[in-house]
Design a protein around this motif. Structure first.
Motif, PDB file in Angstrom:
ATOM      1  N   LEU A   8      16.388   5.418  26.678  1.00 18.81           N
ATOM      2  CA  LEU A   8      15.139   6.360  27.281  1.00 18.81           C
ATOM      3  C   LEU A   8      16.194   8.038  27.782  1.00 18.81           C
ATOM      4  O   LEU A   8      15.995   8.884  28.411  1.00 18.81           O
ATOM      5  CB  LEU A   8      14.594   6.229  28.398  1.00 18.81           C
ATOM      6  N   LEU A   9      17.780   7.260  27.368  1.00 19.77           N
ATOM      7  CA  LEU A   9      18.416   8.672  28.501  1.00 19.77           C
ATOM      8  C   LEU A   9      17.866   9.951  27.458  1.00 19.77           C
ATOM      9  O   LEU A   9      18.717  11.561  27.823  1.00 19.77           O
ATOM     10  CB  LEU A   9      20.089   8.655  28.408  1.00 19.77           C
ATOM     11  N   PRO A  10      18.226   9.918  26.490  1.00 20.56           N
ATOM     12  CA  PRO A  10      17.608  11.347  25.037  1.00 20.56           C
ATOM     13  C   PRO A  10      17.043  11.800  26.229  1.00 20.56           C
ATOM     14  O   PRO A  10      16.693  13.802  25.759  1.00 20.56           O
ATOM     15  CB  PRO A  10      17.730  10.598  23.982  1.00 20.56           C
ATOM     16  N   PHE A  11      15.844  11.499  26.166  1.00 23.02           N
ATOM     17  CA  PHE A  11      14.533  12.072  26.247  1.00 23.02           C
ATOM     18  C   PHE A  11      14.896  12.356  27.936  1.00 23.02           C
ATOM     19  O   PHE A  11      13.946  13.415  28.209  1.00 23.02           O
ATOM     20  CB  PHE A  11      13.013  11.081  26.734  1.00 23.02           C
ATOM     21  N   GLY A  12      15.049  12.023  28.742  1.00 25.89           N
ATOM     22  CA  GLY A  12      15.285  12.397  29.977  1.00 25.89           C
ATOM     23  C   GLY A  12      16.883  13.869  29.698  1.00 25.89           C
ATOM     24  O   GLY A  12      16.410  14.523  30.982  1.00 25.89           O
ATOM     25  N   LEU A  13      17.823  14.059  29.021  1.00 25.54           N
ATOM     26  CA  LEU A  13      18.945  14.774  28.900  1.00 25.54           C
ATOM     27  C   LEU A  13      17.375  16.043  28.210  1.00 25.54           C
ATOM     28  O   LEU A  13      17.471  16.557  29.130  1.00 25.54           O
ATOM     29  CB  LEU A  13      19.227  14.591  27.882  1.00 25.54           C
ATOM     30  N   LEU A  14      16.744  15.930  27.360  1.00 27.62           N
ATOM     31  CA  LEU A  14      15.369  17.236  26.597  1.00 27.62           C
ATOM     32  C   LEU A  14      14.961  17.704  28.781  1.00 27.62           C
ATOM     33  O   LEU A  14      14.394  18.790  29.477  1.00 27.62           O
ATOM     34  CB  LEU A  14      14.065  16.379  26.053  1.00 27.62           C
ATOM     35  N   TYR A  15      14.112  16.124  29.053  1.00 28.61           N
ATOM     36  CA  TYR A  15      13.164  16.843  30.762  1.00 28.61           C
ATOM     37  C   TYR A  15      14.152  17.502  31.785  1.00 28.61           C
ATOM     38  O   TYR A  15      13.995  18.257  32.196  1.00 28.61           O
ATOM     39  CB  TYR A  15      12.691  15.453  31.290  1.00 28.61           C
ATOM     40  N   TRP A  16      15.524  17.124  31.930  1.00 31.20           N
ATOM     41  CA  TRP A  16      16.611  17.879  32.637  1.00 31.20           C
ATOM     42  C   TRP A  16      16.703  18.881  32.176  1.00 31.20           C
ATOM     43  O   TRP A  16      16.631  20.146  32.915  1.00 31.20           O
ATOM     44  CB  TRP A  16      17.670  17.133  32.823  1.00 31.20           C
TER      45      TRP A  16
END
Length: 341
Positions: A8-16
């Protein structure tokens, strides 16, 4: 779980990125923030919950309400109403949410209101007579549309924001750089005997700015349980089989404090709405037994289960050290803001 979070880290990067751009626009004035002359204190966190906002808000109410007309403003999470609602004699947990209802029942000398639009809520509160002299905004750290005068950032001892990731890979609503907006940072839910060395290690990890003050607190449990008409020393219930109910974000410490051999622990989601079927099941399970729950859960259960068998255990936020320094900081902010106004 760790593997899933990595995925889920790529989605976390987008959210960030989205949250960071939003914060940047507020910092640059592209998105407008509104200030008020009335002293406003925000209690919040970077994570999704479980840091002890309610006991910290109650600490502030205790500190300020003898000298100032205090009002609290919350979103009213999971309430069944909309818009601005001011608590009154007809209010219950359904209409304003369990935590605001707890404030209302516990502190009859303050005003309690809910509004998802904090700016609108503040404007409505300031039209009241008498007008509130201090506003406490519960869980509004990310509500940048209102610019408060003082920000209290909470982070739990066993779940520091410095060790976490943004949603959905972690539990942070925004990156840890958001901590820079805080006036003070409180590490909550610490062991009461947290050593100076451990405090220094946490301080190094959180790395507060020179202007920020860092405090450490723990949750102190009452030695009695209560309902609307009675109270019983908790130790008197030891040896009797009990039903322990918790619908809070992190119930483990509560269970560990109350549970004895033979007790049954029932866990529900945070702010859980108890359906009629669940209430009937609870009543059957608890036949001839005492039910002990958290104060927040009690606000949603009172009147729905036999009152003579339903009790809650109060808690309060207590500073490990430098509590007087914290009190002075808050009182000085309110006094200075009031004088400037």
């Amino acid at each position: 779980m760790k593997t899933l979070r990595l995925l889920l880290l790529p989605f976390g990067l987008l959210y960030w990125c989205i949250v960071s751009v939003r914060n940047l626009f507020y910092n640059m004035g592209i998105f407008k923030s509104y200030s008020f002359t009335t002293p406003i204190i925000v209690v919040g966190n970077l994570s999704t919950g479980g840091t002890g906002k309610s006991p910290q808000t109650e600490y502030l109410i205790d500190l300020l309400s003898n000298d100032y007309a205090v009002a609290t403003l919350s979103r009213g999470y999971k309430r069944k109403s909309t818009g601005f609602v001011l608590a009154d004699a007809t209010t219950n947990a359904d209409s304003i949410g369990d935590e605001p209802y707890q404030f209302y029942k516990k502190f009859p000398n303050i005003r309690v209101a809910v509004d998802a639009d904090r700016k609108n809520g503040i404007e409505n509160l300031l039209q009241l007579s008498p007008k509130p002299e201090v506003l406490l905004l519960d869980d509004a750290y990310q509500h940048r549309r209102v610019k408060a005068g003082f920000y209290i950032l909470l982070t739990a001892y066993d779940d520091l924001y410095a060790d976490d990731y943004v949603l959905p890979a972690g539990n942070l609503r925004e990156g840890s750089s958001g901590a820079k907006r805080a006036s003070v940072i409180i590490v909550t839910k610490c062991p009461p005997n947290l050593s100076g060395e451990e405090q220094d290690a946490i301080a190094k990890k959180l790395n507060p700015t020179p202007e920020q003050k860092l405090y450490f607190s723990y949750i102190a449990y009452d030695d009695r349980v209560y309902n609307t008409t009675n109270s019983i020393p908790l130790k008197e219930l030891n040896g009797n089989s009990k039903i322990i109910v918790a619908g809070i974000a992190k119930p483990k410490p509560f269970f560990q404090h109350v549970k004895q051999v033979g007790d049954v622990c029932l866990t529900y989601p945070d702010h859980h709405y108890f359906a009629e079927k669940e209430l009937k099941e609870l009543a059957v399970i608890a036949t001839n037994k005492v039910i002990i729950t958290t104060e927040k859960d009690y606000m949603r259960l009172v009147g729905k289960l036999p009152d003579d068998r339903l009790f809650y255990l109060p808690i309060k936020s207590t500073f490990i050290n430098n509590g007087n320094n914290f009190n002075t900081t808050i009182l000085n902010y309110v006094a200075q803001s009031t004088a400037n106004r």
